[in-house]
Scaffold this motif. Sequence first.
Motif, PDB file in Angstrom:
ATOM      1  N   VAL A  83      13.033  -1.994   4.386  1.00 49.03           N
ATOM      2  CA  VAL A  83      11.662  -1.539   4.671  1.00 49.03           C
ATOM      3  C   VAL A  83      11.125  -2.193   3.513  1.00 49.03           C
ATOM      4  CG1 VAL A  83       9.818   0.021   4.603  1.00 49.03           C
ATOM      5  CG2 VAL A  83      11.737   0.352   6.147  1.00 49.03           C
ATOM      6  N   LEU A  84      11.615  -1.735   2.229  1.00 43.41           N
ATOM      7  CA  LEU A  84      11.170  -2.116   0.840  1.00 43.41           C
ATOM      8  C   LEU A  84      11.053  -3.741   0.553  1.00 43.41           C
ATOM      9  CD1 LEU A  84      12.960   0.306  -1.702  1.00 43.41           C
ATOM     10  CD2 LEU A  84      10.492   0.545  -0.683  1.00 43.41           C
ATOM     11  N   LYS A  85      12.163  -4.281   1.156  1.00 47.70           N
ATOM     12  CA  LYS A  85      12.037  -5.839   0.951  1.00 47.70           C
ATOM     13  C   LYS A  85      11.003  -6.410   1.883  1.00 47.70           C
ATOM     14  CE  LYS A  85      16.944  -6.220   0.084  1.00 47.70           C
ATOM     15  NZ  LYS A  85      18.234  -6.761   0.872  1.00 47.70           N
ATOM     16  N   ALA A  86      10.870  -5.931   3.319  1.00 47.88           N
ATOM     17  CA  ALA A  86       9.627  -6.050   4.019  1.00 47.88           C
ATOM     18  C   ALA A  86       8.146  -5.910   3.504  1.00 47.88           C
ATOM     19  CB  ALA A  86       9.603  -5.526   5.473  1.00 47.88           C
ATOM     20  N   LEU A  87       8.149  -4.937   2.657  1.00 47.41           N
ATOM     21  CA  LEU A  87       6.887  -4.635   2.282  1.00 47.41           C
ATOM     22  C   LEU A  87       6.410  -5.654   0.972  1.00 47.41           C
ATOM     23  CD1 LEU A  87       6.972  -0.650   2.170  1.00 47.41           C
ATOM     24  CD2 LEU A  87       5.507  -2.172   3.540  1.00 47.41           C
ATOM     25  N   LYS A  88       7.685  -6.219   0.481  1.00 46.82           N
ATOM     26  CA  LYS A  88       7.146  -7.139  -0.688  1.00 46.82           C
ATOM     27  C   LYS A  88       6.904  -8.453  -0.169  1.00 46.82           C
ATOM     28  CE  LYS A  88      10.196  -5.567  -4.818  1.00 46.82           C
ATOM     29  NZ  LYS A  88      11.274  -5.876  -5.611  1.00 46.82           N
ATOM     30  N   LEU A  89       7.090  -8.621   1.188  1.00 49.07           N
ATOM     31  CA  LEU A  89       7.109 -10.120   1.694  1.00 49.07           C
ATOM     32  C   LEU A  89       5.275 -10.319   1.676  1.00 49.07           C
ATOM     33  CD1 LEU A  89       9.491 -10.136   4.481  1.00 49.07           C
ATOM     34  CD2 LEU A  89       9.401 -11.433   2.262  1.00 49.07           C
ATOM     35  N   PRO A  90       5.116 -11.576   1.593  1.00 48.93           N
ATOM     36  CA  PRO A  90       3.372 -11.656   1.571  1.00 48.93           C
ATOM     37  C   PRO A  90       3.030 -11.604   3.241  1.00 48.93           C
ATOM     38  CG  PRO A  90       4.599 -13.801   1.258  1.00 48.93           C
ATOM     39  CD  PRO A  90       5.666 -12.736   1.200  1.00 48.93           C
TER      40      PRO A  90
ATOM     41  N   ASP B 194       0.742  -1.336   0.127  1.00 49.22           N
ATOM     42  CA  ASP B 194       0.026  -0.043  -0.103  1.00 49.22           C
ATOM     43  C   ASP B 194       1.013   1.113   0.037  1.00 49.22           C
ATOM     44  OD1 ASP B 194      -2.508  -1.468  -0.072  1.00 49.22           O
ATOM     45  OD2 ASP B 194      -2.445  -1.654   2.222  1.00 49.22           O
ATOM     46  N   CYS B 195       2.127   1.091  -0.362  1.00 50.90           N
ATOM     47  CA  CYS B 195       3.112   2.048  -0.554  1.00 50.90           C
ATOM     48  C   CYS B 195       3.652   2.346  -1.782  1.00 50.90           C
ATOM     49  CB  CYS B 195       4.158   1.894   0.907  1.00 50.90           C
ATOM     50  SG  CYS B 195       3.353   1.752   2.243  1.00 50.90           S
ATOM     51  N   THR B 196       4.096   3.929  -2.090  1.00 52.45           N
ATOM     52  CA  THR B 196       4.694   3.869  -3.337  1.00 52.45           C
ATOM     53  C   THR B 196       6.284   4.557  -2.923  1.00 52.45           C
ATOM     54  OG1 THR B 196       2.487   4.376  -4.447  1.00 52.45           O
ATOM     55  CG2 THR B 196       4.616   4.918  -5.593  1.00 52.45           C
ATOM     56  N   LEU B 197       6.993   4.068  -3.717  1.00 52.50           N
ATOM     57  CA  LEU B 197       8.438   4.861  -3.891  1.00 52.50           C
ATOM     58  C   LEU B 197       8.531   5.728  -4.747  1.00 52.50           C
ATOM     59  CD1 LEU B 197      11.367   4.909  -2.558  1.00 52.50           C
ATOM     60  CD2 LEU B 197      12.013   3.539  -4.079  1.00 52.50           C
ATOM     61  N   MET B 198       8.616   7.153  -4.457  1.00 48.66           N
ATOM     62  CA  MET B 198       8.506   8.104  -5.331  1.00 48.66           C
ATOM     63  C   MET B 198       9.958   8.884  -5.714  1.00 48.66           C
ATOM     64  SD  MET B 198       5.197   8.303  -5.614  1.00 48.66           S
ATOM     65  CE  MET B 198       5.168   9.926  -6.537  1.00 48.66           C
ATOM     66  N   ASP B 199      10.189   9.341  -6.875  1.00 52.67           N
ATOM     67  CA  ASP B 199      11.184  10.230  -7.215  1.00 52.67           C
ATOM     68  C   ASP B 199      10.587  11.570  -7.200  1.00 52.67           C
ATOM     69  OD1 ASP B 199      13.782  10.898  -8.933  1.00 52.67           O
ATOM     70  OD2 ASP B 199      12.330  12.012  -9.555  1.00 52.67           O
TER      71      ASP B 199
ATOM     72  N   TYR C 294       3.770   0.830  10.622  1.00 46.22           N
ATOM     73  CA  TYR C 294       4.644   0.491   9.728  1.00 46.22           C
ATOM     74  C   TYR C 294       6.024   0.296  10.646  1.00 46.22           C
ATOM     75  CZ  TYR C 294       2.157   0.645   5.538  1.00 46.22           C
ATOM     76  OH  TYR C 294       1.152   0.458   4.609  1.00 46.22           O
ATOM     77  N   ARG C 295       5.898   0.196  11.829  1.00 45.82           N
ATOM     78  CA  ARG C 295       7.165  -0.009  12.593  1.00 45.82           C
ATOM     79  C   ARG C 295       7.752  -1.358  12.674  1.00 45.82           C
ATOM     80  NH1 ARG C 295       5.837   3.521  18.187  1.00 45.82           N
ATOM     81  NH2 ARG C 295       6.289   5.325  17.331  1.00 45.82           N
ATOM     82  N   ASP C 296       6.629  -2.182  12.359  1.00 46.75           N
ATOM     83  CA  ASP C 296       6.952  -3.724  12.243  1.00 46.75           C
ATOM     84  C   ASP C 296       7.667  -4.011  10.984  1.00 46.75           C
ATOM     85  OD1 ASP C 296       5.415  -4.299  14.554  1.00 46.75           O
ATOM     86  OD2 ASP C 296       3.690  -4.775  13.652  1.00 46.75           O
ATOM     87  N   VAL C 297       7.749  -3.167  10.154  1.00 46.70           N
ATOM     88  CA  VAL C 297       8.417  -3.421   8.629  1.00 46.70           C
ATOM     89  C   VAL C 297       9.954  -2.720   8.722  1.00 46.70           C
ATOM     90  CG1 VAL C 297       6.512  -4.221   7.543  1.00 46.70           C
ATOM     91  CG2 VAL C 297       7.290  -1.864   7.322  1.00 46.70           C
ATOM     92  N   GLY C 298       9.959  -1.887   9.864  1.00 47.90           N
ATOM     93  CA  GLY C 298      11.369  -1.305   9.984  1.00 47.90           C
ATOM     94  C   GLY C 298      11.400   0.104   9.763  1.00 47.90           C
ATOM     95  N   VAL C 299      10.195   0.705   9.887  1.00 45.03           N
ATOM     96  CA  VAL C 299      10.088   2.339   9.571  1.00 45.03           C
ATOM     97  C   VAL C 299      10.443   2.769  10.947  1.00 45.03           C
ATOM     98  CG1 VAL C 299       8.744   4.090   9.082  1.00 45.03           C
ATOM     99  CG2 VAL C 299       8.564   2.151   7.759  1.00 45.03           C
ATOM    100  N   LYS C 300      11.684   3.574  11.068  1.00 48.24           N
ATOM    101  CA  LYS C 300      12.181   3.860  12.401  1.00 48.24           C
ATOM    102  C   LYS C 300      12.466   5.366  12.204  1.00 48.24           C
ATOM    103  CE  LYS C 300      13.907  -0.581  13.880  1.00 48.24           C
ATOM    104  NZ  LYS C 300      15.047  -1.273  14.655  1.00 48.24           N
ATOM    105  N   ARG C 301      12.425   6.003  10.978  1.00 46.86           N
ATOM    106  CA  ARG C 301      12.879   7.285  10.822  1.00 46.86           C
ATOM    107  C   ARG C 301      12.040   7.876   9.504  1.00 46.86           C
ATOM    108  NH1 ARG C 301      16.088   8.670   5.983  1.00 46.86           N
ATOM    109  NH2 ARG C 301      17.551   6.987   5.419  1.00 46.86           N
TER     110      ARG C 301
END
Length: 313
Positions: free
Chosen positions: A305-312, A224-229, A266-273
């Motif tokens: 974080v990106l890797k964790a978001l990819k996981l099922p 449910d997230c998007t990596l933006m430029d 989202y702390r569970d997927v490593g978002v700490k900052r």
Amino acid sequence: MSVEYYTVTANEAGQRIDNFLLKYFKKVPKSVIYRIVRKGEVRVDKKRVKPEYKLVEGEQIRIPPVRTELEQPRTAEASDQLLERIDQAILHEDTHLIVVNKPAGLPVHGGSGVSFGLIEAFRQLRPNLPFVELVHRLDKDTSGLVILAKSRPALTALHQMLKAGEIEKHYRALVHGRWQGGKRHITVDLKRENNSYQKMQVAEEDEEGQTAESIFKPISVYGDCTLMDVQILTGRMHQIRVQAAHLGFPILGDERYGDFKLNRAYRDVGVKRLCLHAASLACYFELSGQKLQFEAPLPDDINQVLKALKLPK
């Protein structure tokens, strides 16, 4: 303590100068060793050398006086660790400027209860530089590229280039929500929230503000997230953070403009900052007559974080 001179023996021939010094000064932090080599305080046959220089039998090493770890104040060890980290983050240096890939969590300058930041630490790292100043700023929790000027003319020229939009700057921002509509050119006016020096907001139509322009472009969707430029065309305080939140796509980890519940979830997927990274800079610099282009890859914490978001789930 005084300068010492050491003649390289057959056993030491072929050894790197940094490894030799690490053995010679057993209780001195690595950062101190690399600093004295870089500053030219260590010389081999009266010549400056790089850390990877390999010794030759019979050469004479000039060894400057160095305080041991036990002789240094307690605060010096932490400072040395920071200096070594900053030294390793230098991506480019020439006669005019320095480009550093600033780690998240380090302010660019001291203040507000912080005794030192990137610029103060860098002045300690390079005490012999007659001039070094920040060209622009990054938020404490934002990682990525920062330019330092090594002369007043360089600082003035780079400031003028920033003001004229002649330095192309791109960021990576991990936002909550699935971005729709492809690339979007966002222009809003920003003003200080309740005259605060620490928080901005989008100005209403009948209010005065400073124009903030950015180009948002999606790179990849992660759950449910998007990596933006995000390319910034102006340099307003917290520009990307305010615009992203205003559009309904808050940056993950943004404790000032983001969503508190989302950040906690989202702390569970490593978002700490704050998941914001200054990724690239490009310009033509007239003082050197060169086209400059620098890139800083996404740091490990955001990649995790990106890797964790990819996981099922």
